[in-house]
Design an enzyme around this catalytic site. Structure first.
Site, short mmCIF file in Angstrom:
data_model
loop_
_atom_site.label_atom_id
_atom_site.label_comp_id
_atom_site.label_asym_id
_atom_site.label_seq_id
_atom_site.Cartn_x
_atom_site.Cartn_y
_atom_site.Cartn_z
N GLU A 67 -20.60 -16.75 -12.29
CA GLU A 67 -21.95 -16.60 -12.83
C GLU A 67 -22.95 -17.45 -12.04
O GLU A 67 -22.78 -18.67 -11.93
CB GLU A 67 -21.95 -17.01 -14.30
CG GLU A 67 -21.01 -16.16 -15.15
CD GLU A 67 -20.63 -16.79 -16.48
OE1 GLU A 67 -19.86 -16.16 -17.23
OE2 GLU A 67 -21.10 -17.91 -16.77
N PRO A 99 -12.92 -17.95 -23.44
CA PRO A 99 -12.87 -16.49 -23.54
C PRO A 99 -11.91 -15.84 -22.54
O PRO A 99 -11.42 -14.73 -22.77
CB PRO A 99 -14.32 -16.07 -23.24
CG PRO A 99 -15.14 -17.24 -23.63
CD PRO A 99 -14.30 -18.43 -23.26
N LEU A 128 -22.17 -12.42 -17.40
CA LEU A 128 -21.77 -13.57 -18.21
C LEU A 128 -20.58 -13.18 -19.08
O LEU A 128 -20.68 -13.00 -20.30
CB LEU A 128 -22.93 -14.04 -19.08
CG LEU A 128 -24.19 -14.48 -18.33
CD1 LEU A 128 -25.25 -14.95 -19.32
CD2 LEU A 128 -23.88 -15.58 -17.34
N SER A 129 -19.43 -13.03 -18.43
CA SER A 129 -18.22 -12.59 -19.13
C SER A 129 -17.01 -13.20 -18.43
O SER A 129 -16.48 -12.62 -17.47
CB SER A 129 -18.11 -11.06 -19.13
OG SER A 129 -16.87 -10.64 -19.67
N GLU A 130 -16.58 -14.36 -18.90
CA GLU A 130 -15.45 -15.03 -18.27
C GLU A 130 -14.19 -14.17 -18.33
O GLU A 130 -13.45 -14.07 -17.35
CB GLU A 130 -15.20 -16.38 -18.93
CG GLU A 130 -16.23 -17.45 -18.60
CD GLU A 130 -17.53 -17.31 -19.39
OE1 GLU A 130 -18.51 -18.01 -19.06
OE2 GLU A 130 -17.54 -16.50 -20.35
N HIS A 144 -19.85 -28.61 -22.89
CA HIS A 144 -19.96 -28.76 -21.44
C HIS A 144 -19.11 -29.90 -20.90
O HIS A 144 -19.05 -30.09 -19.69
CB HIS A 144 -21.41 -29.00 -21.05
CG HIS A 144 -22.32 -27.83 -21.23
ND1 HIS A 144 -22.58 -27.27 -22.46
CD2 HIS A 144 -23.03 -27.11 -20.33
CE1 HIS A 144 -23.43 -26.27 -22.31
NE2 HIS A 144 -23.71 -26.15 -21.03
N ILE A 162 -14.19 -21.72 -20.48
CA ILE A 162 -13.05 -20.95 -20.01
C ILE A 162 -12.30 -20.24 -21.13
O ILE A 162 -11.54 -19.31 -20.90
CB ILE A 162 -12.06 -21.86 -19.24
CG1 ILE A 162 -11.19 -21.04 -18.28
CG2 ILE A 162 -11.20 -22.69 -20.20
CD1 ILE A 162 -10.36 -21.91 -17.34
N GLN A 217 -18.41 -22.02 -15.10
CA GLN A 217 -19.51 -22.99 -14.99
C GLN A 217 -19.14 -24.36 -15.53
O GLN A 217 -19.50 -25.39 -14.96
CB GLN A 217 -20.75 -22.45 -15.69
CG GLN A 217 -21.42 -21.31 -14.94
CD GLN A 217 -22.74 -20.91 -15.56
OE1 GLN A 217 -22.98 -21.13 -16.75
NE2 GLN A 217 -23.60 -20.30 -14.76
N PHE A 218 -18.43 -24.40 -16.65
CA PHE A 218 -17.91 -25.64 -17.24
C PHE A 218 -16.56 -25.29 -17.85
O PHE A 218 -16.37 -24.19 -18.37
CB PHE A 218 -18.84 -26.19 -18.33
CG PHE A 218 -20.20 -26.60 -17.83
CD1 PHE A 218 -20.44 -27.91 -17.45
CD2 PHE A 218 -21.22 -25.67 -17.74
CE1 PHE A 218 -21.70 -28.29 -17.00
CE2 PHE A 218 -22.48 -26.04 -17.28
CZ PHE A 218 -22.72 -27.36 -16.91
#
Length: 331
Positions: free
Chosen positions: A35, A95, A64-66, A135, A93, A88-89
């Site tokens: 992302e 999902p 935006l879909s892990e 985060h 993770i 990103q953080f």
């Protein structure tokens, strides 16, 4: 006559960028996904400039879909690519947990070795940067529990680049944890071009005789600062950086604790069901009769990681580490 290796002085995040750049040039099957990693260069600018250099087909911005892009990366890896994905953080993770643990970690076993999943999942982790909720998680133990995925965690720029290249070349999935507190906190000389740091091997950051301090990631600077202060008090601490949390370097743990007879384990993850439990088991199995005192742990607390300024009350400090060392010394 040996040719001197050229180096550059880099921060950890710059070393990661350099490692990605090196492998994108080295192997056309390497590609990046995540992302905002393209135009924006990622939240921490770890991929800055790479899309402009290698194009949108090699450095891909994802929805935006892990779960979606991790699943896509698994399919790409099975079919010959070497995707490097960015979460990103680490707290984002979850999902994708089903994709990682149900599929990425099991494909080799499921196909009896006919297929592997050579993919890397990069994930900034840890507290100390005044981030919002979710985060600052340090939940590495969730992933070390599942055979089939490797988990590594550098603490400095040199190891970050070398471990990242090794992870990209590994035939199996690797979770590459990046301590955010270390991204820009120090600079060191990093070789230009390609080199690797072996996955599964820890290192001795500081030699010592009295106590072994075992840590990883952002806790290595805390351990080293504690050891330096304790030296002035006449206590010699050996600091071990595990670097690899799965597979873990049992030999370096055993050699150190058999030499010192006293151990303090430091990490910012929750104490319950943590990697330190695995370290304790290794010490018990290999070095029980060498121990002069029970092992002490200095960890985060068993609560959700607090955000913004409250994280200072959660994170291990040099004072807490020194107190633990003094406790094992006085036992």
């Amino acid at each position: 006559m040996e040719t001197a290796v050229k180096t550059r002085t880099l921060t950890m995040v710059q070393a990661i960028t350099d490692g990605l750049d090196t492998m994108l040039r080295e192997d056309e099957n390497v590609l990046l996904m995540g992302e905002d990693i393209g135009v924006n260069g990622g939240v921490f600018r770890a991929t800055e400039g790479l899309q402009q250099k290698f194009g949108e087909d090699r450095v891909m911005d994802t929805p935006l879909s892990e779960a979606g892009f991790i699943g896509a990366a698994i399919g790409m890896a099975i079919n010959g690519f070497r995707p490097v994905t960015e979460i990103q953080f680490l707290g984002f993770i979850y999902p994708a947990y089903e994709q990682i643990m149900t599929h990425a970690s099991r494909i080799r076993a499921r196909t009896m070795g006919h297929y592997t999943v050579p993919m890397v999942i990069r994930a900034p982790y840890g507290a100390g940067v005044r981030a919002p909720e979710i985060h600052s998680d340090s939940t590495e133990a969730i992933f070390t529990h599942m055979p089939g995925i490797k988990v590594v965690c550098p603490s400095n720029p040199y190891d970050a680049k070398g471990l990242l290249i090794a992870a990209i070349e590994d035939p199996d999935p690797v979770l590459f944890l990046e301590p955010m507190r270390c991204y820009r906190s120090v600079r060191e000389e990093v070789p230009e071009g390609k080199y690797t740091v072996e996955i599964g091997k820890g290192k001795v950051c500081r030699e010592g005789e009295d106590v072994s301090i075992i840590a990883w990631g952002a806790m290595i600077p805390v351990a080293l600062q504690s050891a330096k202060k304790l030296e002035s008090e006449g206590v010699s601490c050996e600091v071990i950086d595990l670097r690899s949390l799965y597979p873990i370097d049992k030999d370096i743990i055993a050699e150190s604790v058999q030499k010192t007879g006293r151990t303090v384990i430091v990490h910012e993850a929750h104490a319950a069901t943590s990697v330190s439990g695995d370290v304790l088991a290794i010490i018990n199995e290999t070095s029980f009769l060498y121990q002069k005192a029970p092992v002490e742990r200095v960890t985060g607390f068993d609560v959700p990681v607090p955000y913004f300024g409250f994280e200072d009350y959660y994170l291990p400090t040099t004072d807490r580490v020194i107190a633990a060392v003094n406790k094992v010394m006085k036992f």
